[in-house]
Structures are given as C-alpha cells and as structure tokens.
Design an enzyme around this catalytic site. Structure first.
Site, PDB file in Angstrom:
ATOM      1  N   GLU A 233      33.303  46.977  56.344  1.00 21.09           N
ATOM      2  CA  GLU A 233      32.648  46.915  55.022  1.00 21.09           C
ATOM      3  C   GLU A 233      33.493  48.032  54.168  1.00 21.09           C
ATOM      4  O   GLU A 233      34.471  48.855  54.558  1.00 21.09           O
ATOM      5  CB  GLU A 233      31.407  47.698  55.175  1.00 21.09           C
ATOM      6  CG  GLU A 233      30.518  47.380  54.140  1.00 21.09           C
ATOM      7  CD  GLU A 233      29.023  47.944  54.441  1.00 21.09           C
ATOM      8  OE1 GLU A 233      28.215  46.976  54.779  1.00 21.09           O
ATOM      9  OE2 GLU A 233      28.827  49.100  54.393  1.00 21.09           O
ATOM     10  N   HIS A 275      24.624  49.912  51.169  1.00 23.02           N
ATOM     11  CA  HIS A 275      24.742  50.737  52.207  1.00 23.02           C
ATOM     12  C   HIS A 275      25.263  52.059  51.609  1.00 23.02           C
ATOM     13  O   HIS A 275      26.104  52.261  50.545  1.00 23.02           O
ATOM     14  CB  HIS A 275      25.474  50.427  53.355  1.00 23.02           C
ATOM     15  CG  HIS A 275      25.154  49.350  54.178  1.00 23.02           C
ATOM     16  ND1 HIS A 275      25.766  48.265  54.502  1.00 23.02           N
ATOM     17  CD2 HIS A 275      23.856  49.112  54.398  1.00 23.02           C
ATOM     18  CE1 HIS A 275      25.011  47.806  55.440  1.00 23.02           C
ATOM     19  NE2 HIS A 275      23.745  47.982  55.177  1.00 23.02           N
TER      20      HIS A 275
END
Ligand code: LMR
Length: 624
Positions: A233, A275
């Site tokens: 990510e 996130h």
C-alpha cells in the site's frame, strides 16, 4: 499438511477471544466445522462484565464456551490457547493487549481496534519482540490458515469462504495491509492457483505490530508455502525491505506483488487513503516507486491491479510445471447448518408452530384486537366491555351486551375487606409482599365457594333447562348426590337481606335482554330453595353465570360455542377481573396506611388439641 514452527496458526490452534463478538465467534466455529476441525478453535472468551458461559453452535449442536472476567484467568484455565484475539476498543486495546503479552501461553496477539495511539502500538511491538511473540494489527481483520484456523471475521461469510476454497490448504502465502482487500485477494488466489495456505492482514496503521516484510520472511521459511503474494500500500517502506531481500537471495520463493495507491499521483497533494498509514509523504513512499523497486528486484509485479490475477496464474503455472507443487487432495467442505431464522426467511425449511392465537397480533405497527387495530378501538370509543367482547368472545358486542359486561365488573369489584380474596390480599400486603404476590394470594381464594361459581352455576342450570328438568327435579338430583347447587346460597345475604348486586343485574337484564329463560328458571329454583332456608338465594356468581347464558343465547352463539365457554371455566373470568380491581385497592390501601404484620388474635381461635389423658387412652397411638 504437516504444521511447522513458521505457522502462526494451524488446525490445532486454540484461541481466546477478548470481547463477546457473537457473530465473529460463530463465524470462526462455522469455519472450523466446514474444515473438519476436531476441536473448536476457541477455548474461551473474556468478558470483563460477566463471567459464565456463551452459547454457540458447533455444527448442528449447541455447545458452551467458558467466559472469564480477566485475560489472566482465561489464560490460566486454558494453557492450550496460544492466540488471543483482542476485540477491545481502541481505548482499552493497549491495556488488554499488554495483559495478553504478559501471559506465557500467548504466542500470537491479534489487535482488531482501529485508532490505537501510535505510541502505544510501538510500545506493544517492543514488548512482543522482547518476548518473541507476534502481533497482527492494530486495525486488522486478522488472518486465516486455510483449512485450519480463521481469525474473527476474516474471509467474510461461510459462502465467501467456500467460494474462495479457504476450507482446505493450498500452497500460496499471502500478506497484505488491508483486510478488505485480502478477502478479494483470497478469491483471486483461489481462482488462479491451487489456493491459499495462509493469509494475514497486518492492518493499515503506520506502526503495525508486524510488517509485510516479517511475514514474507516467515513464508519463505515455511516449507508448506511455495509462492508468496504481497499486496502493499502507498506509505511506509516495508516493500523496500522485501525488494532488498529478494535481491540478496534471502527470499527465493516466487513473489507476486502489487502496491496499491498508484492513482495518488492524480491528486495535487499527498492524500491519505483510508488507512492511517496509507499516505506517501515522500516520493520514496509512493506506490509507483515501490512497485518499480519490487519489479527490479525480481518480484512479479503486474502493470496494474487489473492483471494481478494473471500474474498470480502465470507464476503458479510455472511452479506447477516445474513440479514444485505437491498434488492436493480435494475434498468438499462439511456443510454448515443454517440458523433456523435464516432458513425460514429463505423458505428452505418450514416449521410447525408451537402456539396458535386467534385473538391478537402485535407483529405490525400496532396490536390488533381480534383483527381491529387498537387505534381504531380507541377512535370508535370502544370501552372495556367491547374489548372483552373482542378478546374473550371474538365478537363485536352490541351496546347492551358490552354495557352488561361493564356492569358485572362494576358490581363485582369489591365486597369489603372481610371476604376471602380481600382478606388474603390484605394479610399478604401486611406481610410485606409486593402487589403481584398479594394479588395472587387473593385471587387464589376464588373457587366454587367464593366468586368462582359463575361457570359452575351456568353449567348446572344450562344442563337442567336444556333437558327440560323441572326445578323440583333439579334440586332433588343434586341433593341426592350430596352436592351443593352452584350459584345458590350466601353467607350473609338472604330473602330478608337481598343482595343489591343481584337486583341490579336482574333489572338490567329484564330491561335490555330480549328474553331471560335461564334467569326465569333460576328464580323458580330460588323460590324452592329459599323455602328451606332463607339464605339459599341466587347469589351474585350464580346470577352472573345464568345471565351470561341468556346473553349468549340472545347474541346467537352456537350451542357448541356456549358449551365450550361454559365448560372451559372462562366465565369465572368475569368475577376474577372485577374483583382484581378491589383487591388492588386493598393492597394500595394497606400500603398507604403503613399497616404492620397481621397476626390473628388467639382469642379468635379455638384451640382444641388432644389432652394428655386422650394420649394415655391410646387415642394417638401410631397407626401401623
Ligand atoms: C363477594 O362478592 O365477595 C361476596 O358475595 C362474598 C361474601 O361473603 O360477601
């Protein structure tokens, strides 16, 4: 497959769950059962509010999981559990996670909470390292060992799990930051390889308890894993460590990787993707830079996420062709029984009902009384007599009938404190009992001798008149049997002291009922009985019961309906309901007066015990 030291979780792993997450707990057990695990993956639950047990399904059986108030107690009773799944909120995640890490038997800790302060996450990681333990999370959905152990909600429902073949192990190790994306990845892996061996989501925080790199290294050492899939990510630098290890030859197994967040470049400034850690502060942390470095190091990195599946398929195919993938034995998952409410909702099963009602229904917006919504009952100005008509007799009563019922309730409401029901209520209230107990004590006196002769009188008089029995024959019949005629006789009322209540009921019936054959018959009987003794009058219970026969006749009840109502004893309800009003009154009155405990005076009791002489005369000898 044989388990080994690089498995964090395996088909024998037992865990403790902190927090009563009923759905997640049940899903774990459904998974175990589908995989054919012999023992449930959960040993116990920690619930700081309540110790005891929690009921769950194991296949189609119900079992209980013990529940403890503290992690310490749960661990000391369940040394077999080496995983703690912590569902505590972010406020208590640190305290409870620390407590779990202090326990010798806990080897792996899973922290589900999002928003744990970074300082606390770092401290937990430090502690775990010091004790040689693993942490998954914070902010993780968990992970799964296919065919062996599933953490909480990982993999979603049992249908998803079966679709993604997670009920049996394949040979692919998977690690990702995102839990949501890992469910998607399990499906992709199932369709493009022989399936997942283990998958973990490390959580999206900037300081996870374990990193992508650490899991990749673990997979490299795990002989059951033949190929590694990584979903990175934007943000952070773990992917650089993976690339470095591949370059150095420390990771030899094929790695298929993709770092999500390549679209970040379309935004003018650095943005955060969901996130907490998904944010590139430098070009070094961008998805593109990391994909490039991984590709250059030798990982298989597709051009975009769209071809991630193909990259997995080709890599796996190559491995399989080179003979590195052992053949799998396919066996279908054990079917998971459906919960009854779901099965009923889907029309898969039908069940017989245990109860039938024909009078009310409260499943809609408002209760229905015999089909009439209560708002209409109110709007139409229906009174208690009408409601009794609907709920007891399933009839919309004409006005004279509802009024009669209300009159019965009014006249039966009370008859002073001396009668059995009121007396018992008063004694119980004065003994400190609550309303329901005192009322029950009073109600329990209602029977053939007190208030409860309504049905009995209706039954006796109906039988007599319906069989054309003369009043004389009727009286003779019961006399011969030695049975009192119900509804005849009163302790204090008599011909000379008539019962006003009976007069009021008779007057009403004569004025409003079309005819009163049962009353007329009962009065003929009364004429004869009062000749013998002047208190053998038609009493209030009898009058109510007999007039109800006349009423039901007038309203066109069928013979069967009348017989059922009379023989089932329901007519006593008229006295019970009316007298309840008075008994509640007595209860309130006694409490208001703050009356103390009642003790019956000795002077009012005849003590007639056997004398000593009687004993000597052998009157009380033991009966052999
Ligand atoms: C009553 O209604 O309670 C009475 O008829 C009983 C009684 O003894 O007065």
């Amino acid at each position: 497959m044989k388990t080994n030291n690089y498995d964090l979780l395996n088909p024998n792993t037992r865990a403790i769950v902190y927090g009563v997450q009923a759905n997640a707990i049940q899903r774990m057990l459904n998974f175990d059962h589908a995989c054919g695990r012999e023992t449930p993956s959960l040993s116990a639950i920690v619930n700081e509010n309540k110790a005891g047990y929690h009921k769950v399904f194991w296949g189609n059986e119900e079992i209980i999981l013990p529940m403890y108030r503290t992690i310490e107690r749960a661990c000391s009773h369940h040394p077999e559990a080496d995983v703690l799944i912590n569902f505590a909120s972010f406020r208590s995640a640190y305290r409870t996670s620390k407590a779990a890490l202090e326990e010798d038997n806990i080897r792996t800790l899973v922290i589900i909470a999002e928003g744990v302060p970074e300082r606390q996450s770092r401290e937990l990681r430090r502690l775990a390292r010091e004790k040689d333990k693993w942490i998954l999370g914070p902010a993780t959905v968990g992970g799964i060992v296919a065919g062996g152990f599933k953490i909480g909600n990982t993999g979603g429902t049992i249908e998803n799990i079966n679709e993604s073949k997670l009920y049996r192990p394949g040979h692919v190790g998977f690690v990702s930051k995102s839990g949501g994306m890992s469910n998607e990845a399990y499906n992709i892996i199932a369709r493009n390889s022989d399936g997942l061996y283990e998958g973990v989501a490390i959580g999206g925080d900037a300081f996870p308890g374990s990193t992508l790199f650490e899991h990749v290294v673990r997979y490299e050492h795990n002989p059951n894993i033949k190929m590694i899939v990584v979903l990175g990510e934007v943000g952070g630098s773990a992917e650089y460590q993976i690339a470095e290890a591949i370059k150095k030859g420390e990771i030899k197994k094929p790695v298929v990787a993709w770092v999500t967040g390549t679209c970040a470049k379309m935004f003018p400034a650095s943005i955060q993707f969901g996130h907490a850690g998904a944010k590139a502060d430098t070009s070094y942390e961008t998805a593109e830079a990391k994909n490039k470095v991984l590709r250059e190091a030798g990982a298989v990195v597709p051009e975009s996420f769209d071809t991630f599946d193909k990259a997995i398929a080709t890599t796996f195919k190559k491995l399989a062709e080179s003979g590195k993938i052992p053949q799998l034995k396919e066996s279908p998952p054990a079917p998971t029984p459906m919960d009854l409410p779901d099965a009923v909702a889907q029309g898969v099963v039908r069940r017989r009902t245990g109860f039938t009602t024909t009078i009310t229904d409260d499943r809609g917006e408002e209760p229905l009384y015999c089909g009439i919504p209560i708002s209409q009952v109110v709007e139409r100005g229906m009174g208690i007599g009408d409601v009794i008509g609907l709920l007891w007799f399933k009839r919309r009563m004409p006005e004279f009938a509802s009024d009669f019922i209300e009159r019965v309730l009014v006249i039966a409401a009370d008859h002073g404190p001396a009668v059995s029901g009121a007396h018992n209520t008063i004694v119980a209230a004065r003994a400190g009992r609550d309303l329901v107990s005192a009322l029950a004590s009073g109600l329990l006196t209602i029977g053939p001798r007190f208030g409860g002769a309504v049905s009995g009188a209706a039954e006796m008089f109906k039988e007599a008149l319906d069989n054309d029995m003369s009043p004389e024959a009727f009286i003779r019949k019961w006399k011969a049997k030695g049975v009192n005629i119900q509804g005849i006789g009163h302790r204090i009322k008599s011909i000379r002291n008539p019962d006003k209540r009976v007069e009021l009921l008779k007057d009403y019936a004569r004025e409003h009922f079309p005819e009163t054959p049962y009353l007329d018959y009962a009065l003929k009987v009364e004429q004869l009985t009062t000749k013998k003794k002047d208190n053998l009058i038609l009493n209030v219970d009898g009058c109510i019961g007999i007039l109800f026969l006349d009423l039901m006749n007038a309203l066109g009840f069928s013979d069967k309906e009348i017989d059922d109502i009379v023989l089932d004893g329901g007519l006593n309800g008229l006295f019970v309901l009316g007298r309840t009003i008075g008994m509640i009154g007595h209860f309130i009155d006694q409490k208001r007066l703050k009356e103390g405990l009642y003790r019956h005076p000795w002077a009012d009791i005849l003590f007639a015990l056997p004398e000593g002489e009687d004993l000597e005369n052998g009157q009380l000898e033991r009966i052999e």
